[in-house]
Each structure stands twice: as C-alpha cells, then as structure tokens.
Design a protein around this motif. Structure first.
Motif, short mmCIF file in Angstrom:
data_model
loop_
_atom_site.label_atom_id
_atom_site.label_comp_id
_atom_site.label_asym_id
_atom_site.label_seq_id
_atom_site.Cartn_x
_atom_site.Cartn_y
_atom_site.Cartn_z
N ALA A 1 -12.97 -2.51 20.33
CA ALA A 1 -11.76 -1.99 19.69
C ALA A 1 -11.12 -0.90 20.53
N GLU A 2 -11.92 -0.05 21.15
CA GLU A 2 -11.37 1.02 21.98
C GLU A 2 -10.75 0.47 23.25
N LEU A 3 -11.37 -0.54 23.85
CA LEU A 3 -10.78 -1.17 25.03
C LEU A 3 -9.46 -1.85 24.67
N THR A 4 -9.38 -2.43 23.47
CA THR A 4 -8.12 -3.00 23.02
C THR A 4 -7.06 -1.92 22.89
N ARG A 5 -7.41 -0.78 22.31
CA ARG A 5 -6.45 0.32 22.18
C ARG A 5 -5.95 0.77 23.54
N ARG A 6 -6.83 0.80 24.50
CA ARG A 6 -6.46 1.33 25.81
C ARG A 6 -5.71 0.31 26.66
N PHE A 7 -6.16 -0.95 26.67
CA PHE A 7 -5.63 -1.93 27.60
C PHE A 7 -4.77 -3.01 26.96
N GLY A 8 -4.88 -3.21 25.65
CA GLY A 8 -4.02 -4.16 24.97
C GLY A 8 -4.64 -5.51 24.70
N LEU A 9 -5.56 -5.97 25.55
CA LEU A 9 -6.19 -7.27 25.32
C LEU A 9 -7.10 -7.18 24.11
N THR A 10 -7.19 -8.26 23.33
CA THR A 10 -7.77 -8.14 21.98
C THR A 10 -9.17 -8.70 21.83
N ARG A 11 -9.70 -9.41 22.82
CA ARG A 11 -11.05 -9.96 22.73
C ARG A 11 -11.83 -9.55 23.98
N TRP A 12 -13.09 -9.07 23.77
CA TRP A 12 -13.86 -8.51 24.88
C TRP A 12 -15.27 -9.07 24.93
N SER A 13 -15.79 -9.17 26.14
CA SER A 13 -17.18 -9.52 26.35
C SER A 13 -17.71 -8.63 27.47
N PHE A 14 -19.02 -8.58 27.63
CA PHE A 14 -19.61 -7.55 28.49
C PHE A 14 -20.51 -8.14 29.57
N SER A 15 -20.64 -7.36 30.63
CA SER A 15 -21.50 -7.69 31.76
C SER A 15 -22.21 -6.41 32.18
N LEU A 16 -22.92 -6.45 33.28
CA LEU A 16 -23.53 -5.24 33.81
C LEU A 16 -22.77 -4.67 35.00
N THR A 17 -21.91 -5.49 35.60
CA THR A 17 -21.12 -5.05 36.75
C THR A 17 -19.73 -5.65 36.65
N ALA A 18 -18.80 -5.03 37.34
CA ALA A 18 -17.46 -5.61 37.44
C ALA A 18 -17.48 -6.89 38.25
N THR A 19 -18.39 -6.99 39.21
CA THR A 19 -18.51 -8.23 39.98
C THR A 19 -18.77 -9.40 39.05
#
Length: 449
Positions: A117-135
């Motif tokens: 939800a916080e990433l949505t507030r900051r960046f606008g995209l509404t669905r998120w998933s996670f990793s351990l690195t940006a790579t």
C-alpha cells in the motif's frame, strides 16, 4: 592537465593508503579462499591496491578495521540510503528475528500488505510482489512482460544499469548497432538475440528499434545513474511513453538508483506512468529486499492467464523472497526512515554538495560538470554534461578518479567506488558536506594549482 603531475600525486596517495591501513592490507593479502580475494569480485573496484575492510557503521559514518572513521557518501551504492543500521529498522529486525522468530517461514505477514500500500502511495502502481534484489525484480518483470505481450526482446538504454540481468548487457556500438557490453561474462547467447538498445535521450533511435514489433518491454532508468548521472532532456520521457504505447510495448521503470529523486522516485517527481516498476536496495534499510509493481490492468491480464504458472516453477519466485524479516525491515524503512520529510532534508544537502563541487570546478576553469538527481550528486570529467550513456562512458578517467577517491579516503571521506557519486542519507549533516567541499578543493589545488 599535467598527466605526469597526476601520476605523481596518485602514487603518493596510494603509498599513503598502504601506510594508513596495514590491517586491511594484511586481510586482503590473506584472503586466499575468496575468489578474487573478496566476497564479491566487484569489491576489487577500488582505488589503491586493496579495499578498506569494514569494522562498524552507523548513520552516515563507517569505521574500518584500522580504526579510521569516514564520512560515508557511498552508502552501499544506494543500499544504505537510509543510513547504516537506522534505529527503527534495527528494532524491527530484532523484534522479527529474536522476539517473534520465523524470519523465513514461507508464510505471508501483514507487513507485506502495508508495504504494498505504501509503494502504491509513492509510485502509483497498484499491485506489488517482492524479491531479494532489484536484479531479480527486473528478471521477473521481464518474464511477465514477455508472457503478456508474446514478444521475445527487451530494449534497454546503452550503459544503463539493471544489475546482472542478461538482457541488459548490450550497448550501442561504433556502427550504431547493438553489441555485447565489453567484459560480459559467460553470456548464454548473443545478446542481440534477446535485446535491442537505444541511446538515452535519442527518440529517433528508440522509434527505429521499436518499429520491428518484437520488443516486449522498454526497461529503463528514468535517468541513467551507474555510468554517471545522465538526466533526461525536456520531452524525452514523454516521448518514450508515447512510443511504447503506440507500438504496444510495455514500459518498466527501474527506480533502484533513481529512488534518490524523492519519496516516489522519478516516477512520482516527474509524473511518469510506467506499466511496471522495479526497485531494490534502499527500501530494506540494509536488509536485502526488492520489489516490482504492476498496473491493475496488467496484473489482471496476467492473473487471468491459466497457461502461466505463477505459483510453482514458472520462473517468477524465490523461496526467500518476501520473507518476514525483509518485510519488517522494509516497512520500518518506509514508515520511519526514508520519509517524505527525510527526502526533503537529503535533497537540500545534495544541493549544498552540488554547489560546493561546482564552485571548485568553476574557480579553476576545469572542463568538468556536475549533475544532481534529488539526494544524489555526481561530477563528471566533461562539459557540457554527457547526454547519453556512451558519452558518459567515454568521459571516464580511471587515473583521475583514483586520485580523487584516494585523496578523499585518506582524509576520511568515501565516495561510491564505481564513479564520483555522493548520496545523502537522513543522518548526513551540513558539516559532512562542507568537509567534502573543503577536501575536494584541496585535491584540485594540488592537481592544477
């Protein structure tokens, strides 16, 4: 510039580094069981004959095993943009790992939804998933883009940085065509089979490459960072978005380094509208964490595909990704450390840093430039500032970089070893910035008078 004078000064600073750091020198010499004598071979990208070894770090300070304290403008090349071991993150990690336990139990936590939800507030995209690195976030975003578009290729900018993603290791060659980036290790295939490339700030070249109709996604940094900061020219990013939409190509913004532009990176600061967004390093406050976001429409298209294995072995996952410890650290970082107020403080300091560097350059009439992206500032040995990745790569001067880095490090200031980048964190002070300004001026005085 008198190159003989430069080499003399570099030799002096190299000798001083060896004199000041006997324990680091001995640790490096004795690291016989490490590939390249370091935990990761990129740690050999350092001025001098050996790296300085870490003892402790807190806030904007680092201490090496020889007992020297440093003002740290490197900050883990963005990984410690929150500062080293900020108290809210340390407390959250301690609670999760020690009091609650279950750092990697393969079960979701409520922290993950808060972070989404916080990433949505900051960046606008509404669905998120996670990793351990940006790579990994980039790798998985690429897979999703290929799946939903049924196109094989990815387009990147020449000398952009997206970690060790195979598809990104392509540059524009002297003939204007794509070619493997020099030094590419063990490429699984010719990179031109998987990728296309266009210079940053070159819409004509981008349009020609997208006209082939085989590009699933443009993966780009909104401003180049890891080859020196290269800022977008007016209208360029809007042109990228228009061209990508016109050709049915997805747009992925990699904000891992450009997060320095503000609480929502360049995407929020400049009103960008990517289809996917990737980020890593800084959001975990020092604990490994990465994320990728999707628009609601794209997420629905993907989740509606029964032929895609998004649960088991489809290539989008990782047992440790989204673990409870990473999520606790990321929540604490975003909620209490890298706040909107912190970014305002960091940007003000970066402006002060920029002014100090520019003053030193202009006073000695050097043909150099300085560029800033929010809390990140970098000086380059070219004027005007490079407008493409290839131009920025050509402006590199390893001897000059090593002299400046060693001069500063020998006097207690660390810059990012890959280039002349300085990043601010919430714990950085005006005094820290002014110390760099004074030492930078002293280094120039010795070099050019």
């Amino acid at each position: 510039m008198d190159r003989a004078r430069l080499r003399q000064l570099l030799a002096r600073e190299s000798a001083e580094a060896e004199r000041l750091n006997p324990r680091s020198r001995a640790a490096y010499a004795g690291a016989d069981h490490l590939f390249g004598r370091v935990p990761m071979t990129w740690m050999n990208k350092t001025a001098g004959a050996f790296p300085r070894y870490l003892d402790a770090a807190r806030g904007a300070r680092v201490t090496d095993i020889d007992g020297h304290d440093y003002i740290d403008f490197c900050l883990g090349d963005t990984g410690a943009m929150a500062g080293h071991s900020p108290d809210p993150v340390a407390a959250a990690v301690h609670r999760r790992f020690t009091e609650l336990g279950g750092a990697t139990a393969m079960l979701p936590t409520e922290d993950a939804e808060w972070v989404g939800a916080e990433l949505t507030r900051r960046f606008g995209l509404t669905r998120w998933s996670f990793s351990l690195t940006a790579t990994d976030a980039n790798r998985w975003a690429i897979r999703l883009a290929r799946a939903v578009t049924d196109r094989p290729k990815i387009l990147v900018n020449s000398y952009s940085y997206h970690g060790s993603v195979d598809e990104s290791l392509i540059v524009v060659g002297p003939d204007g065509r794509g070619t493997a980036r020099p030094g590419n290790v063990g490429a699984p295939c010719d990179v031109t089979l998987t990728s296309r490339v266009a210079e940053f700030n070159d819409l004509d070249q981008l349009e020609r490459e997208l006209a082939h109709g085989d590009v699933a996604a443009v993966l780009m940094e909104p401003a180049l960072t890891n080859i020196g900061i290269v800022l977008p020219e007016p209208g360029y990013l809007a042109g990228v978005r228009e061209l990508s939409r016109r050709t049915g190509t997805l747009l992925i913004n990699d904000e891992t380094h450009t997060f320095s532009a503000g609480p929502g990176g360049c995407t929020a600061a400049w009103g960008l509208e990517p289809d996917l967004l990737t980020i890593g390093k800084a959001i975990g406050g020092g604990i490994p964490a990465g994320a990728y976001g999707l628009s609601a429409e794209l997420a629905q298209r993907l989740l509606g595909r029964e032929d895609l294995d998004l649960v088991d072995m489809g290539g989008v996952g990782g047992t440790l990704a989204g673990n409870a410890l990473s999520m606790a650290a990321t929540r604490a970082t975003l909620e209490h450390v890298l706040t909107d107020e912190a970014f305002a403080h960091m940007e003000k300091l970066s402006e002060r840093f920029e002014d100090g560097v520019r003053s030193g350059i202009e006073r000695r009439e050097l043909p150099w430039s300085v560029s800033r992206l929010g809390a990140r500032t970098e000086y380059r040995f070219a004027n005007p500032a490079p407008r493409t990745g290839t131009e920025s790569a050509a402006a590199a001067d390893p001897e000059l970089e090593d002299y400046l880095h060693l001069f500063l490090a020998n006097r207690g200031v660390l810059l990012t070893p890959f280039h002349n980048m300085a990043l601010m964190c919430p714990a950085t002070t005006e005094e820290d910035v002014d110390t760099h300004t004074r030492l930078f001026d002293a280094a120039l005085a010795e070099l050019v008078g």
